[in-house]
Design an enzyme around this catalytic site. Structure first.
Site, mmCIF file in Angstrom:
data_model
loop_
_atom_site.group_PDB
_atom_site.id
_atom_site.type_symbol
_atom_site.label_atom_id
_atom_site.label_comp_id
_atom_site.label_asym_id
_atom_site.label_seq_id
_atom_site.Cartn_x
_atom_site.Cartn_y
_atom_site.Cartn_z
ATOM 1 N N GLY A 235 148.796 40.700 -5.671
ATOM 2 C CA GLY A 235 148.188 40.563 -4.217
ATOM 3 C C GLY A 235 149.337 41.075 -2.861
ATOM 4 N N ARG A 311 137.374 53.087 -1.285
ATOM 5 C CA ARG A 311 137.639 51.779 -0.501
ATOM 6 C C ARG A 311 137.351 52.065 1.153
ATOM 7 N NH1 ARG A 311 142.315 50.565 0.555
ATOM 8 N NH2 ARG A 311 142.306 48.456 -0.051
ATOM 9 N N CYS A 342 125.345 62.412 -0.071
ATOM 10 C CA CYS A 342 124.337 62.299 0.834
ATOM 11 C C CYS A 342 123.974 60.851 1.204
ATOM 12 C CB CYS A 342 123.158 62.906 -0.042
ATOM 13 S SG CYS A 342 123.544 64.616 -0.199
HETATM 14 N N1 LLP Z 1 146.335 39.859 -11.034
HETATM 15 C C1 LLP Z 1 144.784 39.433 -11.120
HETATM 16 C C2 LLP Z 1 144.441 38.370 -11.867
HETATM 17 C C3 LLP Z 1 143.983 40.461 -10.340
HETATM 18 O O1 LLP Z 1 142.756 40.216 -10.190
HETATM 19 C C4 LLP Z 1 144.561 41.255 -9.526
HETATM 20 C C5 LLP Z 1 143.548 42.211 -8.687
HETATM 21 C C6 LLP Z 1 145.702 41.584 -9.493
HETATM 22 C C7 LLP Z 1 146.903 40.702 -10.285
HETATM 23 C C8 LLP Z 1 146.463 42.776 -8.638
HETATM 24 O O2 LLP Z 1 146.404 42.565 -7.293
HETATM 25 P P1 LLP Z 1 147.123 43.461 -6.266
HETATM 26 O O3 LLP Z 1 148.790 43.200 -6.649
HETATM 27 O O4 LLP Z 1 147.095 44.904 -6.742
HETATM 28 O O5 LLP Z 1 146.875 43.311 -4.903
HETATM 29 N N2 LLP Z 1 139.726 47.040 -5.394
HETATM 30 C C9 LLP Z 1 140.448 46.035 -4.316
HETATM 31 C C10 LLP Z 1 141.437 45.183 -4.994
HETATM 32 C C11 LLP Z 1 140.790 44.377 -6.104
HETATM 33 C C12 LLP Z 1 142.008 43.471 -6.667
HETATM 34 C C13 LLP Z 1 141.295 42.852 -7.890
HETATM 35 N N3 LLP Z 1 142.220 42.046 -8.567
HETATM 36 C C14 LLP Z 1 140.935 47.171 -3.317
HETATM 37 O O6 LLP Z 1 140.792 48.332 -3.240
HETATM 38 O O7 LLP Z 1 141.719 46.713 -2.389
#
Ligand code: LLP
Length: 418
Positions: A235, A311, A342
């Site tokens: 995150g 996104r 479209c």
């Molecule tokens: N660990 C778990 C259990 C997760 O569900 C996620 C992301 C991560 C790690 C990694 O998070 P990161 O470091 O990449 O923020 N599609 C969305 C983001 C969804 C993230 C889902 N889970 C976007 O484009 O911002």
């Protein structure tokens, strides 16, 4: 935000002109600089490992391209996988099952069986999953995902750790769940929380680790179980706008390792960055098809829409854009960059001040390494696009684009309709 060199009005990416890559491979195309993937991985690993034993589980949902997984396998990364598809993809890229942690949600028994048969460690999301796994086997490493009651994220859709979330086991049931796991014959090795994606501040991460440390001690007191790993999830924010400050990953690492080392007997910290490792390593190159004025709006119509990068349309996310063949040239007007899908909601960027655009220009969309190709679709019957890897001035194709036949491949027309 990471920006790139300018050579006489041409953007240089991975030692090459961006438009040369677009000319050679065609557009739309995702282009990743291998050196940047390695640099980001080492940066986050070093920030934590200078304090304590550190395991990085790259959250491969961000980008599951085999070549990128190979790079991270070589770097020594482990994996956070959410599905049997991700597990098998990572194994195909060379990861041993023990280096993968499966964190599913709403997990089916058939998937649980496939994952556990592969000896992949499992991060339990619910008591139901724990009970069902116990009937299959109890001799694999497990950890438990806790809902810490703390959320963080760039928008509501990606916050996961708040009270009442669909993810994990509520705090008040956490210690009891470890008791149940022991009763069933498991020997849990870790505790986990992931509070959301792309949150702006350090505090929620630090508070979360504090909660996990506390629970670890309660689990030891009540059940005599010594957990080996505290996993703080992923995150970590990446700046998407020019001049937006970077998240101080060193500050987070200092604070959370301090808590673990001083307050618990846990020796290993795990984390699951996805975006942090791959986001700013990649550009989406898309060509200008047409330029149009409508009412008060100026549009640049390009060949990538929300089928290629969802996104902006889905989260209202900002992705920086530049005309790569007029890089840092004087800007004269405001433009929306829109795609060939479209729907009115099909845009990549809005109200951007840019040099005068022309048909054939190559637009570079920044920070396109995370949740970009991996969230793309074939909507409007547009095949998935290519991916290219560059390193020190050399470019290689790492994914061919699909063709129209691929869109029909798994479809069946009943005989009576022929
Ligand atoms: N660990 C778990 C259990 C997760 O569900 C996620 C992301 C991560 C790690 C990694 O998070 P990161 O470091 O990449 O923020 N599609 C969305 C983001 C969804 C993230 C889902 N889970 C976007 O484009 O911002």
């Amino acid at each position: 935000m990471r920006d790139f060199d300018n050579n006489d009005g041409h953007m240089i990416f991975g030692g090459m002109r961006a438009e040369t890559i677009a000319d050679r491979f065609g557009t739309p195309v995702y282009v990743t600089d291998e050196n940047l993937v390695r640099e980001n991985y080492r940066k986050i690993y070093n920030a934590f490992s200078r304090h304590m034993d550190t395991v990085i589980h790259y959250a491969c949902k961000a980008n599951t391209s085999l070549a990128i997984l190979r790079i991270l396998e070589q770097e020594g990364s482990c994996i956070d996988a959410v599905s049997i598809g991700e597990v098998l993809t990572c194994m195909k890229a060379g990861f041993q099952p023990a280096r993968i942690l499966y964190t599913g949600t709403s997990v089916s028994s058939s998937e649980l069986k496939m994952v556990s048969d592969l000896n992949v460690p499992i991060n339990i999301d619910s008591v139901s999953e724990l009970e069902r796994l116990a009937k299959m086997r109890t001799d694999i490493p497990i950890s438990v995902r806790i809902t810490p009651g703390i959320g963080s994220g760039h928008c509501d859709k990606v916050i996961t750790g708040s009270e009442g979330s669909k993810f994990g086991i509520p705090m008040d049931a956490a210690v009891r769940t470890y008791g149940r796991a022991l009763e069933l014959g498991f020997k849990p090795v870790g505790i986990h929380a992931h509070i959301g994606s792309g949150g702006y501040t350090a505090e929620p991460f630090i508070e979360t680790v504090s909660i996990l440390a506390d629970l670890t001690n309660q689990i030891k007191d009540e059940h005599g179980l010594d957990l080996k790993t505290i996993n703080m999830g992923g995150g970590f924010k990446v700046p998407y706008k020019p001049n937006e400050p970077e998240m101080d990953i060193g500050e987070i690492a200092d604070a959370v390792t301090d808590i673990i080392l001083n307050e618990t007997s846990v020796k290993t910290i795990a984390l699951e960055p996805g975006r942090y490792i791959v986001c700013d390593t990649t550009l989406l190159l898309t060509r200008c098809n047409d330029v149009k004025r409508s009412g008060t709006k100026n549009y640049i119509g390009v060949d990538a829409g929300f089928n290629t990068l969802i996104r902006p349309a889905f989260y209202d996310s900002y992705h920086h854009v530049a005309i790569s063949n007029k890089f840092n040239k004087a800007c004269e007007g405001k433009y929306d960059i829109v795609g060939p899908i479209c729907e009115t909601g099909d845009f990549l960027a809005r109200d951007r001040v840019l040099p005068v655009p022309e048909e054939g220009d190559v637009i570079a969309v920044y920070n396109a390494g995370a949740y970009a190709f991996s969230m793309s679709s074939t909507y409007n019957s547009r095949p998935l696009c290519k991916e290219v890897l560059v390193k020190d001035g050399n470019a290689e194709l790492i994914r061919e684009s699909e063709n129209i036949e691929d869109l029909w491949r798994h479809q069946i027309i009943p005989k009576r309709l022929l």
